[in-house]
Design a protein around this motif. Sequence first.
Motif, PDB file in Angstrom:
ATOM      1  N   LYS A 114      16.483   6.101 -20.812  1.00 42.11           N
ATOM      2  CA  LYS A 114      17.414   5.228 -20.085  1.00 42.11           C
ATOM      3  C   LYS A 114      18.177   4.280 -21.013  1.00 42.11           C
ATOM      4  CE  LYS A 114      17.308   2.753 -15.902  1.00 42.11           C
ATOM      5  NZ  LYS A 114      16.564   1.979 -14.922  1.00 42.11           N
ATOM      6  N   GLN A 148      23.498  -3.019 -17.776  1.00 42.71           N
ATOM      7  CA  GLN A 148      22.980  -1.958 -16.907  1.00 42.71           C
ATOM      8  C   GLN A 148      21.828  -2.488 -16.051  1.00 42.71           C
ATOM      9  OE1 GLN A 148      24.131   1.019 -16.241  1.00 42.71           O
ATOM     10  NE2 GLN A 148      22.402   1.528 -14.897  1.00 42.71           N
ATOM     11  N   LEU A 149      20.929  -3.233 -16.690  1.00 40.96           N
ATOM     12  CA  LEU A 149      19.803  -3.819 -15.947  1.00 40.96           C
ATOM     13  C   LEU A 149      20.297  -4.785 -14.877  1.00 40.96           C
ATOM     14  CD1 LEU A 149      17.109  -4.708 -18.643  1.00 40.96           C
ATOM     15  CD2 LEU A 149      16.911  -3.067 -16.771  1.00 40.96           C
ATOM     16  N   PHE A 151      23.143  -4.683 -13.405  1.00 37.36           N
ATOM     17  CA  PHE A 151      23.770  -3.854 -12.375  1.00 37.36           C
ATOM     18  C   PHE A 151      22.723  -3.306 -11.404  1.00 37.36           C
ATOM     19  CE2 PHE A 151      25.357   0.358 -11.010  1.00 37.36           C
ATOM     20  CZ  PHE A 151      26.510  -0.048 -10.365  1.00 37.36           C
ATOM     21  N   GLU A 152      21.529  -3.024 -11.954  1.00 35.35           N
ATOM     22  CA  GLU A 152      20.425  -2.519 -11.120  1.00 35.35           C
ATOM     23  C   GLU A 152      19.652  -3.634 -10.430  1.00 35.35           C
ATOM     24  OE1 GLU A 152      18.112  -0.155 -13.820  1.00 35.35           O
ATOM     25  OE2 GLU A 152      19.769   1.240 -14.161  1.00 35.35           O
ATOM     26  N   LYS A 153      20.134  -4.852 -10.578  1.00 41.13           N
ATOM     27  CA  LYS A 153      19.531  -6.018  -9.906  1.00 41.13           C
ATOM     28  C   LYS A 153      18.127  -6.336 -10.401  1.00 41.13           C
ATOM     29  CE  LYS A 153      22.989  -7.159  -7.305  1.00 41.13           C
ATOM     30  NZ  LYS A 153      23.758  -8.265  -7.876  1.00 41.13           N
ATOM     31  N   GLN A 154      17.901  -6.075 -11.670  1.00 39.06           N
ATOM     32  CA  GLN A 154      16.685  -6.557 -12.309  1.00 39.06           C
ATOM     33  C   GLN A 154      16.812  -8.078 -12.457  1.00 39.06           C
ATOM     34  OE1 GLN A 154      13.615  -5.367 -13.901  1.00 39.06           O
ATOM     35  NE2 GLN A 154      13.423  -7.600 -14.001  1.00 39.06           N
TER      36      GLN A 154
END
Length: 243
Positions: A126, A184-185, A187-190
């Motif tokens: 990833k 990216q993280l 964007f993934e709502k981490q």
Amino acid sequence: MIKVSNLSKKFGDLAVLKDISFEVAKGEIVVIIGPSGTGKSTLLRCLNYLETPTTGQIHIGNATIDAISHKPKEVTTLRQQSSFVFQNYSLFANKTALQNVAESLITVWKIPAQEALATAKAILVKVGLEDKLDVYPSQLSGGQQQRVGIARAMAAKGEVILFDEPTSALDPEWVDEVLAVMKQLAFEKQTMIVVTHEMQFAKEVADRVIFMEDGFIVEQGSPKEVFDNPKHERTKAFVKRAL
Ligand code: ADP
Ligand code: MG
């Protein structure tokens, strides 16, 4: 999901954090900015009990802890709620990228080695390091090492990832690839708390910016509020210099 109440930290007579309170919602990206020596690293370290606060309460996920009356078991539970990405990566030099990422799965979460390695591999894929699984940190560029650092934090399965100036030690050519993984993280709502001097990242990615100076939270708000329309003189002065 995170609630910090009246946190203070002294090193001897030196008061480094002074009555810090704030909350972070699940999925929120909070960026902390401020001059160096202001207590930003100490604050992140207190959230993970790498430093023990002098007073105050911390609630993260299913852990609640009070600086005055905490028990060892509560510290263990709290530490499982977050993971750290350090300025200098802090990877195990004698472990491969894959082993570095699998480590917490095996030791903390007691996942069988085969399964842990498979999960670690998926995470390294990833972050774009599928061709570096069996490579040792010394053979990786700074940007690649920090991507392993982020992969390791992702594997730890905490509620929140704490980033302490993750790009400050990098040669300029490696900064963007690390910021890309962080975006990216986001964007993934981490859920993330990020201490950084990358103001462009803060503007683009943060849901909220906290400006700290001299052990206090001086001001917080949306990037627009803090960068384009700061309320306090201290924030104005810092933002003017930083942008
Ligand atoms: P920042 O991350 O904002 O640059 P730090 O949290 O690293 O600030 O440091 C805040 C202050 O606390 C500084 O004056 C620093 O010298 C002091 N400090 C940090 N860690 C320690 C420690 N372990 N012992 C004594 N003083 C410390
Ligand atoms: Mg620092």
